[in-house]
Design a protein around this motif. Sequence first.
Motif, PDB file in Angstrom:
ATOM      1  N   LYS A 194      -7.801   0.081   2.599  1.00  0.00           N
ATOM      2  CA  LYS A 194      -8.687   1.189   2.258  1.00  0.00           C
ATOM      3  C   LYS A 194      -8.702   1.412   0.746  1.00  0.00           C
ATOM      4  O   LYS A 194      -9.763   1.489   0.129  1.00  0.00           O
ATOM      5  N   THR A 195      -7.518   1.517   0.171  1.00  0.00           N
ATOM      6  CA  THR A 195      -7.448   1.723  -1.275  1.00  0.00           C
ATOM      7  C   THR A 195      -8.111   0.560  -2.008  1.00  0.00           C
ATOM      8  O   THR A 195      -8.860   0.754  -2.972  1.00  0.00           O
ATOM      9  N   SER A 196      -7.835  -0.652  -1.551  1.00  0.00           N
ATOM     10  CA  SER A 196      -8.443  -1.813  -2.199  1.00  0.00           C
ATOM     11  C   SER A 196      -9.959  -1.714  -2.149  1.00  0.00           C
ATOM     12  O   SER A 196     -10.649  -2.018  -3.137  1.00  0.00           O
ATOM     13  N   SER A 242       0.846  -1.193   0.000  1.00  0.00           N
ATOM     14  CA  SER A 242       0.000   0.000   0.000  1.00  0.00           C
ATOM     15  C   SER A 242       0.878   1.238   0.000  1.00  0.00           C
ATOM     16  O   SER A 242       2.082   1.173   0.254  1.00  0.00           O
ATOM     17  N   GLY A 277       1.194   3.726   2.028  1.00  0.00           N
ATOM     18  CA  GLY A 277       1.886   4.001   3.284  1.00  0.00           C
ATOM     19  C   GLY A 277       3.010   3.012   3.544  1.00  0.00           C
ATOM     20  O   GLY A 277       4.054   3.365   4.099  1.00  0.00           O
TER      21      GLY A 277
HETATM   22  N1  LIG Z   1      -1.550  -6.957  -6.018  1.00  0.00           N
HETATM   23  C1  LIG Z   1      -1.381  -7.255  -4.715  1.00  0.00           C
HETATM   24  N2  LIG Z   1      -0.856  -8.452  -4.376  1.00  0.00           N
HETATM   25  C2  LIG Z   1      -0.687  -8.758  -3.095  1.00  0.00           C
HETATM   26  N3  LIG Z   1      -0.985  -7.960  -2.083  1.00  0.00           N
HETATM   27  C3  LIG Z   1      -1.492  -6.764  -2.342  1.00  0.00           C
HETATM   28  C4  LIG Z   1      -1.721  -6.343  -3.670  1.00  0.00           C
HETATM   29  N4  LIG Z   1      -2.240  -5.108  -3.628  1.00  0.00           N
HETATM   30  C5  LIG Z   1      -2.344  -4.772  -2.318  1.00  0.00           C
HETATM   31  N5  LIG Z   1      -1.887  -5.772  -1.541  1.00  0.00           N
HETATM   32  C6  LIG Z   1      -1.858  -5.773  -0.076  1.00  0.00           C
HETATM   33  O1  LIG Z   1      -3.101  -5.377   0.404  1.00  0.00           O
HETATM   34  C7  LIG Z   1      -2.967  -4.576   1.553  1.00  0.00           C
HETATM   35  C8  LIG Z   1      -3.870  -3.371   1.469  1.00  0.00           C
HETATM   36  O2  LIG Z   1      -3.423  -2.460   0.510  1.00  0.00           O
HETATM   37  P1  LIG Z   1      -4.166  -1.068   0.312  1.00  0.00           P
HETATM   38  O3  LIG Z   1      -3.413  -0.322  -0.733  1.00  0.00           O
HETATM   39  O4  LIG Z   1      -5.601  -1.302   0.093  1.00  0.00           O
HETATM   40  O5  LIG Z   1      -3.944  -0.377   1.746  1.00  0.00           O
HETATM   41  P2  LIG Z   1      -4.424   1.002   2.269  1.00  0.00           P
HETATM   42  O6  LIG Z   1      -5.387   0.743   3.379  1.00  0.00           O
HETATM   43  O7  LIG Z   1      -4.882   1.867   1.171  1.00  0.00           O
HETATM   44  O8  LIG Z   1      -3.085   1.573   2.916  1.00  0.00           O
HETATM   45  P3  LIG Z   1      -2.456   3.054   2.880  1.00  0.00           P
HETATM   46  O9  LIG Z   1      -3.005   3.773   4.065  1.00  0.00           O
HETATM   47  O10 LIG Z   1      -1.012   2.799   3.083  1.00  0.00           O
HETATM   48  O11 LIG Z   1      -2.775   3.678   1.578  1.00  0.00           O
HETATM   49  C9  LIG Z   1      -1.501  -4.218   1.687  1.00  0.00           C
HETATM   50  O12 LIG Z   1      -1.009  -4.858   2.837  1.00  0.00           O
HETATM   51  C10 LIG Z   1      -0.857  -4.779   0.464  1.00  0.00           C
HETATM   52  O13 LIG Z   1       0.352  -5.427   0.778  1.00  0.00           O
END
Ligand SMILES: Nc1ncnc2c1ncn2[C@@H]1O[C@H](COP(=O)(O)OP(=O)(O)OP(=O)(O)O)[C@@H](O)[C@H]1O
Lengths: 207, 207, 71, 250, 222, 222
Positions: free
Chosen positions: B42-44, A133, A135
């Motif tokens: 969150k992004t996911s 992600s 962060g």
């Molecule tokens: N293509 C992928 N393959 C494997 N794991 C993934 C993939 N994309 C995301 N992840 C994992 O999914 C988790 C969530 O990612 P995401 O980007 O949704 O986090 P986030 O809540 O937006 O974090 P941030 O606050 O850092 O933006 C992360 O731990 C990341 O390692």
Amino acid sequence: MSCLSVNNLSCVKRDRVLFEGLDFTVQSGQLLHIQGPNGAGKTSLLRILVGLAESESGQVLWDQQRIQDVTQDFAGQLIYCGHKYAVNHHLSGAENLKYWCRMQGLAEDVDIFAVLDELGLVGLETLPAGQLSAGQQRRIALARLWLKPASLWVLDEPFTALDSSAIRLLSEKMEQHLKNEGLIILTSHQPLALSHPVRTLQLEYRL
Amino acid sequence: MSCLSVNNLSCVKRDRVLFEGLDFTVQSGQLLHIQGPNGAGKTSLLRILVGLAESESGQVLWDQQRIQDVTQDFAGQLIYCGHKYAVNHHLSGAENLKYWCRMQGLAEDVDIFAVLDELGLVGLETLPAGQLSAGQQRRIALARLWLKPASLWVLDEPFTALDSSAIRLLSEKMEQHLKNEGLIILTSHQPLALSHPVRTLQLEYRL
Amino acid sequence: MQFESWSEFWAMGGYGFFVWLAFGVSLLALIGLILQSRLARKQVLRTILQEQQRQKRIQASRSKQVKGNKA
Amino acid sequence: MWKWLHPYAKSEKAFELCARLLPWLSISAIVILATGTLWGLMFAPADYQQGDSFRIIYIHVPSAILSMGVYSAMAVAALVGLVWQLRTATMAVAAIAPVGAVLTFIALFTGAAWGKPMWGTWWVWDARLTSELILLFLYLGVMALYQSFDDKQQGGKAAGVMALVGVVNLPIIHFSVEWWNTLHQGATITKFGKPSIAPEMLWPLLLCILGLALASAALSVYRFQSELMRREIHRPWVQAQARKEHSDAV
Amino acid sequence: MKAALGALLGRELALAFRQKGELLQPLVFFILVISLFPLGVGPGPQTLQKIGPGVIWVAVLLASLLGMERLFRDDFNDGWLEQMSLSAVPLTLVVLIKVMAHWLTCVLPLLLISPLLALFLHLTADMYKALLMTLILGTPLLSLVGATGVALTTGLQRGGVLLSLLLLPLFIPLLIFATSAVDAAALQLSYNGQLAIIAALLLLALALTPFATAYALRVVQG
Amino acid sequence: MKAALGALLGRELALAFRQKGELLQPLVFFILVISLFPLGVGPGPQTLQKIGPGVIWVAVLLASLLGMERLFRDDFNDGWLEQMSLSAVPLTLVVLIKVMAHWLTCVLPLLLISPLLALFLHLTADMYKALLMTLILGTPLLSLVGATGVALTTGLQRGGVLLSLLLLPLFIPLLIFATSAVDAAALQLSYNGQLAIIAALLLLALALTPFATAYALRVVQG
Ligand SMILES: Nc1ncnc2c1ncn2[C@@H]1O[C@H](COP(=O)(O)OP(=O)(O)OP(=O)(O)O)[C@@H](O)[C@H]1O
Ligand code: HEM
Ligand SMILES: Nc1ncnc2c1ncn2[C@@H]1O[C@H](COP(=O)(O)OP(=O)(O)OP(=O)(O)O)[C@@H](O)[C@H]1O
Ligand SMILES: [Mg+2]
Ligand SMILES: [Mg+2]
């Protein structure tokens, strides 16, 4: 005791003067917070300070010597974290840091995994960084502060994308660095939560 | 009155469950702030909500219909601002927005320059966007909120790189949008400074 | 049996080299594929077991952290 | 056929089905292939023109035919995977491709080894030879694409698209033989192609084809199982299976 | 919708002309390849004429491969692809527009200088006519199929070599038909058959590959 | 310093060989490009032998161009280039390391499988030997000069035309000398002269281009 000083610095981009006649000195144990609205020239200033860009006039001195004359020494004492993370998406976090450490000439025995654990990346050390992600990628970039013993930190908006616990971790690290006679120059649009005194430099947005 | 609802949503990345069994509904005039540490998902989640990624199970409904079934309507009502700015470095800010507006099928008469002025980019409209500062690029990305009349805004850390005046501007815009029966779903590690009530959804970091 | 003797069989009417080359390489290729499949399976099993161990390590480190936070 | 297929989309069920099929496939493959090969090598009569070199047919033709057959199977799996969103089907694509590639390699190599005594050269840029080479590259492309993705879910879908796009090439390759040969030099293979082949030559050939087909199926199924386990590494059933197989091996 | 597609095309063209050097690169490569052969083979007109069509086609193939690689790369990296996926314009049409822009900016220049090359390689008028026909029908096919391959490799490390591994096998039949058409023309034979096949392939590609490409783009965006 | 350079090389190689299968890709790519020519030109051994050296040189050129384009791009985009500029290792050495890594991963595999070409294109032993010598001397030259061009075009649009203009005048003489060396070998003549010229060019490039490239990189980071 080291010190970074600047005299009569000015920067011009495309015929637009961003700042001119800048003079300041940062000494061991001091933190300089460069403030200003978007486009004021904070990033441009930092890039001049570390030697990535050239100023229109004026000089940047590291221990009273021009940084262009003591590149080797200066490079050994500097960590720069810019807007760009310098984290390759195809390499894992651990690999990214490993190659960076070697390139910086650090001893082989730095424990990258321990640092990554401390930064809350347990279990993600070997994932390609592109899958982390925002962060988490930022944390990898900041892990450099833990890995290299350098006296001057130049940080461009280090708190971007970090959650509150990571911000706390980083703030603590910065305080510790300042206590150990380190220098920090940073920009941030977020207020700093440090107990250490903070000097500020205000840049204005000129058109 | 429109509404976005989600039932039994779950997301799996690399066999790691990020979240499961998520249910919520966001209605006109509501703001949902998704919170959680770095890497919580969150992004996911946002990418699933707008239809860029597929969920492992569960559905996203726009006005009670699956977004995959009403792509055209949904696209017309949506603005998504992700981690990536969608600002081409070789085109100027005005051009970037011009092509985006046309692609979104907006009438020819939207005044891009007026919006750019409001966002404090006077005089920089025709500079290649790659030469703008981080915050200025971000402002261009956010100008979309001013340009397209859409009811659903999905914003991934919109305050990144913005200075305090830009944050104020954006917050006001969001309040106004909510008053006009708009929906906002956003993530942010910074506290929101809105007078409007805010719903929060807390995601946890699971390993 | 079309051949009078084993030596005649190996000679293949003068074409022995080509016939046995063809059959030999084909056999090798098939065996190679079988071995590779077997190795790949072993590799998968190994990663699964490693993964289990890693999960345990992560759990341990997290419970340690939780304790640390409480203290 | 839908109702029939669907339960096996669940990966654990698919794994069990494979486990049940595998012994039958492999045993019959070994028996039939051995019989066919020995029959062909020892007991079938020599060709009146080519002498004993013709015995290469018993490996060349089965592998050549199957190299194309296996590609079709892979493409069907890809289609099922993409249209009906079956994860297991895209895994099958990844499992089948290497088997097909090896068959294609065998066809190429045995053809070359046959060509040296018959045509006097290992390699010519003839339509059929070239098309077979292209087939090999299609297989390699599918495999390389799958491997290039860190996220195997994405990789499976991408490889499926590639396999399907490549399928358009199959009939083209097949028909281009005619056009190309009429325009360039005469056909090389028809020199040998007798309209009918003696039954005592044909039977072992048919056996070899069947045997190799079974062997390909067995290998594909085995690899498919591995793929399933790798892709679902955290599922309880996979972990249980891994422990079981591991203790079996020790 | 029409306005939207027009805008997309306009954007592509604007970008291409903004980076003039990138426009020039396939052209330079093309000329380089073509001029190599008289040097490598020796300047006998007979030989040149014989290998001419093949050389030109191979050069076109390689040049379009070279230009193709960055078709979706910038858009993927800076997030524009996301915005396009989320607009009301179907991604298949977006793909078609992009392919068209690529053809106009990277391939059309090659066609425009092809008379010069025909002169260079001593092609007869008949041969040149056949060559041009095959190029006009064949190069859009190249671009369409190429786009699918590019979409599949977008965002991967070292996409270039993998891309050619994926695409060249798909291009080979086209190469065969095209050169056999020109050879037929050299012998004053009819080459309508080959043209018909290429045209059929083009129609097939036009009908199918935009969907495959759009699907691939969705896949790589995960 | 040595450790640092080793690490940089290691990083490049690690990136290049992220996937095991990638080792095989240049090989397949090369065979594909080579097989395009017999298909396009017609399979006669005489013709093939004649165009052989040119074909191989084109393939090498293409392979190195395909890999070259991304030489500094990712590092520039993700900020790694900044970190390298700020390390104690001189940027000229960094450039040399990167060029070396590119040569090792993109070009060397082609040289290693070049014996196969003798078979495919019916080259004589003499021709093959001359070809190999020109390749060994010429390909590092390609990579060195290419790197300067790529550095100029990295991250900004101005340099694009420059790249083509810079590369073209340098590549053409190289190709002329290389192919004429092989031709001489085919006629059993001495080709030391050509080799000496290529070697001299190589030395010149080795001495000058790393500085030019490093300077260009500093400029684009502005
Ligand atoms: N293509 C992928 N393959 C494997 N794991 C993934 C993939 N994309 C995301 N992840 C994992 O999914 C988790 C969530 O990612 P995401 O980007 O949704 O986090 P986030 O809540 O937006 O974090 P941030 O606050 O850092 O933006 C992360 O731990 C990341 O390692
Ligand atoms: C590298 C060289 C060769 C390759 C790549 C090759 C490839 C193939 C392929 C793909 C087929 C299957 C065709 C189909 O099912 O439609 C085939 C069939 C066959 N090949 Fe070959 N071949 C080669 C050399 C030879 C040689 C040298 C001979 C004999 C002189 C030969 C004899 C046959 C026969 C008899 C068949 C089966 C009958 C038929 O389909 O016509 N092949 N080959
Ligand atoms: N290469 C360039 N050419 C022309 N103008 C430039 C160039 N680079 C930067 N600028 C201008 O210089 C100004 C300062 O940019 P800089 O990135 O230093 O701002 P900043 O203070 O870091 O802003 P932010 O808070 O948004 O990061 C901007 O207005 C930008 O338009
Ligand atoms: Mg900045
Ligand atoms: Mg995020």
